[in-house]
Each structure stands twice: as structure tokens, then as C-alpha cells.
Design an enzyme around this catalytic site. Sequence first.
Site, PDB file in Angstrom:
ATOM      1  N   HIS A  25       0.675  -1.365   0.475  1.00 30.21           N
ATOM      2  CA  HIS A  25       0.318   0.006   0.031  1.00 30.21           C
ATOM      3  C   HIS A  25       1.097   1.538   0.234  1.00 30.21           C
ATOM      4  O   HIS A  25       1.337   1.786   0.938  1.00 30.21           O
ATOM      5  CB  HIS A  25      -0.921   0.177   1.079  1.00 30.21           C
ATOM      6  CG  HIS A  25      -1.715   0.556   1.153  1.00 30.21           C
ATOM      7  ND1 HIS A  25      -3.051   0.779   1.458  1.00 30.21           N
ATOM      8  CD2 HIS A  25      -2.377   1.974   0.834  1.00 30.21           C
ATOM      9  CE1 HIS A  25      -3.822   1.597   1.471  1.00 30.21           C
ATOM     10  NE2 HIS A  25      -3.343   3.244   1.144  1.00 30.21           N
ATOM     11  N   HIS A  27       1.711   4.575  -2.179  1.00 31.61           N
ATOM     12  CA  HIS A  27       0.761   5.291  -4.024  1.00 31.61           C
ATOM     13  C   HIS A  27       2.175   6.373  -4.181  1.00 31.61           C
ATOM     14  O   HIS A  27       2.502   7.121  -3.693  1.00 31.61           O
ATOM     15  CB  HIS A  27      -0.724   6.684  -3.865  1.00 31.61           C
ATOM     16  CG  HIS A  27      -1.374   5.987  -3.018  1.00 31.61           C
ATOM     17  ND1 HIS A  27      -2.880   5.411  -3.641  1.00 31.61           N
ATOM     18  CD2 HIS A  27      -0.982   5.547  -1.470  1.00 31.61           C
ATOM     19  CE1 HIS A  27      -3.307   4.928  -2.568  1.00 31.61           C
ATOM     20  NE2 HIS A  27      -3.233   5.476  -1.278  1.00 31.61           N
ATOM     21  N   HIS A 205      -9.615   0.434  -1.344  1.00 33.15           N
ATOM     22  CA  HIS A 205      -9.230   1.695  -0.316  1.00 33.15           C
ATOM     23  C   HIS A 205     -10.931   1.738   0.274  1.00 33.15           C
ATOM     24  O   HIS A 205     -11.643   1.827  -0.301  1.00 33.15           O
ATOM     25  CB  HIS A 205      -9.460   2.792  -0.670  1.00 33.15           C
ATOM     26  CG  HIS A 205      -7.861   3.033  -0.594  1.00 33.15           C
ATOM     27  ND1 HIS A 205      -6.860   2.374  -1.348  1.00 33.15           N
ATOM     28  CD2 HIS A 205      -6.487   4.203   0.237  1.00 33.15           C
ATOM     29  CE1 HIS A 205      -5.662   3.035  -1.579  1.00 33.15           C
ATOM     30  NE2 HIS A 205      -5.386   3.704  -0.275  1.00 33.15           N
ATOM     31  N   GLU A 208     -11.137   3.406   6.142  1.00 29.73           N
ATOM     32  CA  GLU A 208     -10.165   4.779   6.326  1.00 29.73           C
ATOM     33  C   GLU A 208     -10.837   5.543   7.213  1.00 29.73           C
ATOM     34  O   GLU A 208     -11.155   5.071   8.218  1.00 29.73           O
ATOM     35  CB  GLU A 208      -9.292   4.758   4.951  1.00 29.73           C
ATOM     36  CG  GLU A 208      -8.017   5.826   5.560  1.00 29.73           C
ATOM     37  CD  GLU A 208      -7.398   6.001   4.385  1.00 29.73           C
ATOM     38  OE1 GLU A 208      -8.003   6.719   3.091  1.00 29.73           O
ATOM     39  OE2 GLU A 208      -6.621   7.330   4.621  1.00 29.73           O
ATOM     40  N   ASP A 286       2.014   3.601   2.387  1.00 26.29           N
ATOM     41  CA  ASP A 286       0.814   4.626   1.925  1.00 26.29           C
ATOM     42  C   ASP A 286       1.109   5.814   1.479  1.00 26.29           C
ATOM     43  O   ASP A 286       1.583   5.890   0.032  1.00 26.29           O
ATOM     44  CB  ASP A 286      -0.248   5.661   3.167  1.00 26.29           C
ATOM     45  CG  ASP A 286      -1.989   5.719   1.974  1.00 26.29           C
ATOM     46  OD1 ASP A 286      -1.754   5.131   1.438  1.00 26.29           O
ATOM     47  OD2 ASP A 286      -3.213   6.094   3.243  1.00 26.29           O
ATOM     48  N   ASP A 287       1.971   7.145   1.837  1.00 23.49           N
ATOM     49  CA  ASP A 287       2.199   8.575   0.771  1.00 23.49           C
ATOM     50  C   ASP A 287       2.878   8.909   2.128  1.00 23.49           C
ATOM     51  O   ASP A 287       3.527   9.736   2.738  1.00 23.49           O
ATOM     52  CB  ASP A 287       1.279   9.282   1.135  1.00 23.49           C
ATOM     53  CG  ASP A 287       0.147   9.007   0.534  1.00 23.49           C
ATOM     54  OD1 ASP A 287      -0.330   8.738  -0.901  1.00 23.49           O
ATOM     55  OD2 ASP A 287      -1.359   8.669   0.723  1.00 23.49           O
TER      56      ASP A 287
END
Length: 346
Positions: A25, A27, A205, A208, A286-287
Site C-alpha cells: 500500500h 501511492h 480502499h 479508512e 501509504d504516502d
Amino acid sequence: MHTGQGIPRERLPQLLARMPKAELHIHIEGSLEPELIFRLAQRNGVALPYASVEELRKAYAFSNLQSFLDIYYAGASVLITEQDFHDMAQAYLRRAAADNVVHAEIFFDPQTHTARGVGMDTVINGLHRACAEAQAESGITASLILCFLRHLSEEEAFETLEQALPHRDKFIGVGLDSSEVGHPPEKFAKVFARCRELGLHLVAHAGEEGPPAYVWTALDLLKVERIDHGVQSIKDPALMARLVKDRIPLTVCPLSNLKLCVFPKLEEHNIGRLLEAGIVATINSDDPAYFGGYLNDNFLQTFAATGLTLQQAYQLAANSFEASFADASVKRRYNDLLDETFASFE
Ligand code: HPA
Ligand code: ZN
């Protein structure tokens, strides 16, 4: 299978850093560091509404998912050429390899770029070339998952799929990201059904910020194989039982959840409870450029805050391989490497 018994607790940080793991996961646009944003803006003559790297970094204070997405899409506007997409993915893959990530399944958001006039070929070719080079450079296996933006229409998702299909061999699956609440999975039932016919892997997703109901519809209507985030599932015992029974993995992102205020403190994160319930939970970044940490930072800070055990470290790494879409032979190789690493610490 290792329990971590016989390994002193003081060695946990080193073990977390050293153990081989998969990241499922991430991005790729969320790996774009402020320094690279400024370098690409200069290279492409794009004007930024921030005077310096420091000023941009200061804007990274988020109150929820949407407050992050607004800045994340603005940052991605510096990506214009195939080389830009390549350089972004190369930087992530080198950083990941340094964290002993041996396998990565990388999300990309083509609509963020095609809406600005950047070609689908530019996006996919640049990212794919970086993945192939990284494998030759460090041995990391890396593949791409195309995400549809859920705040846009299903018709636009179909157009995006159509544009990407000439590159069918360069991505392994599709996902669903962006603003969750108000955009339930069922909005994309037809396009996911089409992707299923095409033999693509399916993820989304869900849970969340959104309710357990969105996890149910991602499973039952989209027929996804993994849930990204999914931490809200804990509110619904029947859903928890379903995730355990079908071994549906959750790709959990603790530092993301902290920065987007899904949990008020890392100490209160439910990753330990998910594992104890028997869920195939994994830890992911994630980011990372926006949330203050790459994969090992997520492991180290989460373990320090929640008191997860050495056995749970093993479980999380083993779960990451089980949850991946790697071939069975590749999974076996990584599991053997995990066992060897734990054995070397005993
Ligand atoms: N949630 C939804 N969309 C996203 C995220 C996320 O955590 N990161 C990048 N796009
Ligand atoms: Zn995400």
C-alpha cells in the site's frame, strides 16, 4: 514459522529494519518528496504556490483525508514527462530496498495526470521502466496497480481503463482511492466486473474513514482480494469474522492513520487487535513523503508505541508475502529469507 523466542527485546528495532518484507500500500505520487517536487517544477517550468521546500513541508499538517488529498494532487502537478515518472519511482524503489522491502505493489493514479493533458503512455512507461530497472539493480520485485479516483464517475473510470489496456502487461491489477465518504464501492461495480473479466487483480480502499458497510460492498460487489486500510472493520464483529474466515488481507498504514487523524495517537492504533483477531494485517507506508515515514519508520514507531511482540513482527512480514500477488515460488523464496533472518537473530 518463528515466535521470536530467544531473541532479546532490545534487538527488536534492528530485526524490524532487517527483516525482508513486502509493501502493498504505497501511492507512488505520495512518495514525491518536497525536494523532488521543487526539482521537477524547475525542470518543467511549473509555478508552485510555495516559495521553498521548507514552506511546502510546513503545509503538511492534515486534519482528515481530504485536507491531505488537496495538497497531494497539487504536488503531483509537477509530473510531466516519462522521465519524471521514472525518477519518482526510482527514488521510492531505492528507498524501499534500503528498508529491506523485497517486493512492492505500487499504486498509481493515472487520472490525476491525464486530466492535466499528460498521456497514459507517459505515466505507465516511466513507472514501469523504473520497476524493471530496480529489479536489475537491487533484486526488488515491483509491480503496478492502477487506481481509479472514486470522486470521479464510473464512466471516467471506464475511459481510463480503455486508455490503459494497450499497456495491460505493465500492471497487475486495479484499485480504488481518493475521497472515500460519499463515494461507496458500489459506484464502481461495473468497471470492477470488467476488470475481473480481464484477469486483473482487484483491491480497494475501504474503511479508512468510511464505515464497515463500505468494506462489505468492496468484498461482495467489487469482489476485491484485499482491503486497503480497513481499520474501521473492527466496529463490526460479523465483518471481522468474514475477513478472518476468507483470509482477506488488510493493508494497514499506521503513520497515515495518525497524520490523517483516524486515530488520535499511535498508542491507540488497532493493529494489535486486528492481529489478535486473526486478521491477515500488514503494515505499509501509504504516502511516505507526506506522512513522515517510509516502511521501516512505520514498523519502528508502531512497535514502540503499541508494544507489539517479536512474534507479531514475524507475523506481519509473513502476512505481507501471503497478501501479495507474487507467484507462489517467489513467495516461498521470501518466506525462506524471512526464516533465515529470524534464525540469524536467535
Ligand atoms: N486514501 C485514499 N486515497 C489516497 C490515499 C489514502 O490514504 N493516499 C493517496 N490517495
Ligand atoms: Zn492509500
